[in-house]
Design a protein around this motif. Structure first.
Motif, short mmCIF file in Angstrom:
data_model
loop_
_atom_site.label_atom_id
_atom_site.label_comp_id
_atom_site.label_asym_id
_atom_site.label_seq_id
_atom_site.Cartn_x
_atom_site.Cartn_y
_atom_site.Cartn_z
N GLU A 268 0.85 -1.19 0.00
CA GLU A 268 0.00 0.00 0.00
C GLU A 268 0.88 1.24 0.00
N VAL A 269 0.48 2.21 -0.81
CA VAL A 269 1.27 3.44 -0.90
C VAL A 269 1.24 4.19 0.43
N GLU A 286 -1.14 12.93 4.65
CA GLU A 286 -2.56 13.01 4.34
C GLU A 286 -2.90 12.00 3.27
N ILE A 287 -3.98 11.25 3.47
CA ILE A 287 -4.39 10.22 2.51
C ILE A 287 -5.65 10.69 1.81
N VAL A 293 0.43 -1.00 -5.07
CA VAL A 293 1.29 -1.00 -6.25
C VAL A 293 2.33 -2.10 -6.10
N SER A 294 2.85 -2.55 -7.23
CA SER A 294 3.94 -3.52 -7.25
C SER A 294 5.24 -2.75 -7.43
N THR A 295 6.04 -2.70 -6.37
CA THR A 295 7.26 -1.90 -6.41
C THR A 295 8.24 -2.42 -5.38
N ASP A 296 9.39 -1.74 -5.31
CA ASP A 296 10.39 -2.07 -4.30
C ASP A 296 10.15 -1.14 -3.11
N GLY A 325 -3.68 7.92 -4.49
CA GLY A 325 -3.50 6.75 -5.34
C GLY A 325 -2.02 6.45 -5.50
N PRO A 326 -1.54 6.28 -6.75
CA PRO A 326 -0.13 5.99 -6.97
C PRO A 326 0.75 7.24 -6.97
N VAL A 327 0.15 8.39 -6.67
CA VAL A 327 0.88 9.66 -6.68
C VAL A 327 1.09 10.14 -5.25
N VAL A 328 2.36 10.48 -4.94
CA VAL A 328 2.69 11.01 -3.62
C VAL A 328 3.33 12.38 -3.83
#
Length: 397
Positions: A268-269, A286-287, A293-296, A325-328
């Motif tokens: 989870e991001v 803040e969420i 995501v599939s990442t390291d 989402g996938p953006v931080v």
């Protein structure tokens, strides 16, 4: 690469076309003048011979084409004949010949000059058509030559741009022995020298960092043996910073050597963001929306930690990390990135040992973050908010 105005091939083609047109025009004018002068000289010689024969015939009482005291005799011819000389004169498409005879009279003969003028007009049309055809052929040859030169120069320029962007394996394949081939060979030589220099710098940096790990570890152990107090705290803090710097340099060396491996997991991001700022006071998370995501995760957390630490060090609180989402996004409320540093970040990415401000630091944080993002295939962008403050965005894939 910018494409201002006309290309090299177009310029060469235009130059060749203009040169061919000038040469064709000059040759045409020269041939026209020489032919016109030769035609006039030949016609004058012929009518002068007729005039001599007519004068002998008139003196002998034989009939001929010459007339005495012609009323249509041009005034310039009449004035010249009064000087007791035989003359020829071209006037309004008519070639005149006149000679003084006994009794103060003038014997004159005229011939139409239209055949010569028509022949000269035909020659002019032939010269024009030939010159236009020659100019077209030479222009096409110049266009082909210019396009070939332009392609070769463009290939060298694109390779130089790839080298400037970090692709040190890019090379030009020079052909021929002209200046463009020499330029291509110079680009390759520059790339070889640059690659060798960067490799030497990477090797030296990695060697120094490796050599420093042992004494830094010894210093960390020795600090634990010092008596408690303010001096011990200062020394411990300095050793901690030194150990972090050595690890950063080693991380950069590993990424430069392209030996870093990516180990992907489903995470989870939001969890990675919270772990990244767990040791940083003054950073809130803040969420907005969460995703998996599939990442390291280790590398993602390292990126976010560096971004947040950079915001704390060079910006101003509050520092907020927003997960969408996938953006931080990591935003501070300081003066923002300096304009010159932002230009560098957009053009070629962060440069190690350059921070762009006067607060100190090594500039390795953003360098490591960018390198890690590149390994993950993520996108990292830098910008200043219109209302103030710097913002960095990590987009995971």
């Amino acid at each position: 690469m910018t494409r201002p105005g006309r290309s090299l091939g177009t310029k060469v083609a235009l130059a060749v076309a203009v040169a061919a047109a000038c040469v064709a025009g000059a040759v045409g004018v020269l041939v026209h003048r020489l032919t016109a002068a030769d035609q006039l000289a030949t016609a004058r010689a012929a009518i002068d011979r007729e005039m001599v024969t007519a004068a002998y015939d008139h003196a002998a009482g034989r009939r001929n084409d010459a007339r005495v005291n012609r009323p249509d005799l041009p005034a310039p011819v009449a004035r010249a004949v009064r000087g007791k000389v035989r003359v020829t004169y071209l006037h309004d498409g008519v070639l005149w010949a006149a000679t003084p005879i006994a009794g103060g009279k003038v014997l004159a003969l005229k011939r139409s000059y239209s055949p010569q003028e028509q022949a000269l007009s035909t020659l002019d049309r032939t010269l024009l058509a030939t010159g236009a055809a020659a100019t077209l052929v030479v222009s096409l040859a110049g266009l082909l030559l210019g396009m070939r030169m332009g392609r070769r120069a463009t290939a060298a320029a694109r390779t130089a741009e790839r080298i400037a962007e970090g692709d040190l394996d890019a090379r030009v394949h020079p052909r021929g022995h002209d200046e463009i081939a020499r330029l291509a060979a110079s680009v390759n030589t520059m790339a070889d020298a640059l690659g060798a220099r960067l490799e030497a710098e990477r090797r030296v940096t990695a060697d120094i960092a490796h050599e420093l790990r042992t004494p830094v570890a010894g210093m960390s152990t020795a600090v634990g043996l010092l008596p408690p107090g303010r001096p011990s705290e200062l020394i411990a803090d300095s050793v901690t910073k030194l150990r972090g710097l050595v690890e950063d340099v080693l991380e950069v060396a590993r990424m430069d050597a392209q030996v870093a491996a990516v180990e992907r997991e489903q995470r989870e991001v939001s969890a990675m963001a919270r772990r990244a700022v767990a040791g940083l006071a003054g950073v809130s998370v803040e969420i907005v929306t969460d995703t998996v995501v599939s990442t390291d995760p280790r590398r993602v957390e390292r990126i976010l930690t560096n971004l947040a630490a950079n915001a704390l060090r060079h910006g101003a609180p509050p520092v907020v990390m927003t997960v969408d989402g996938p953006v931080v996004r990591v935003r501070d409320h300081g003066p923002g990135f300096p304009d010159d540093l932002l230009t560098v970040l957009h053009a070629s990415g962060p440069q190690r040992f350059r921070t762009g401000d006067r607060t100190g630091g090594t500039g390795l944080g953003l360098t490591i973050a960018t390198g890690q993002a590149r390994l993950l295939g993520a996108q990292l962008t830098f910008r200043n908010r219109p209302e103030g403050g710097a913002e960095t965005e990590l987009r995971l894939t």
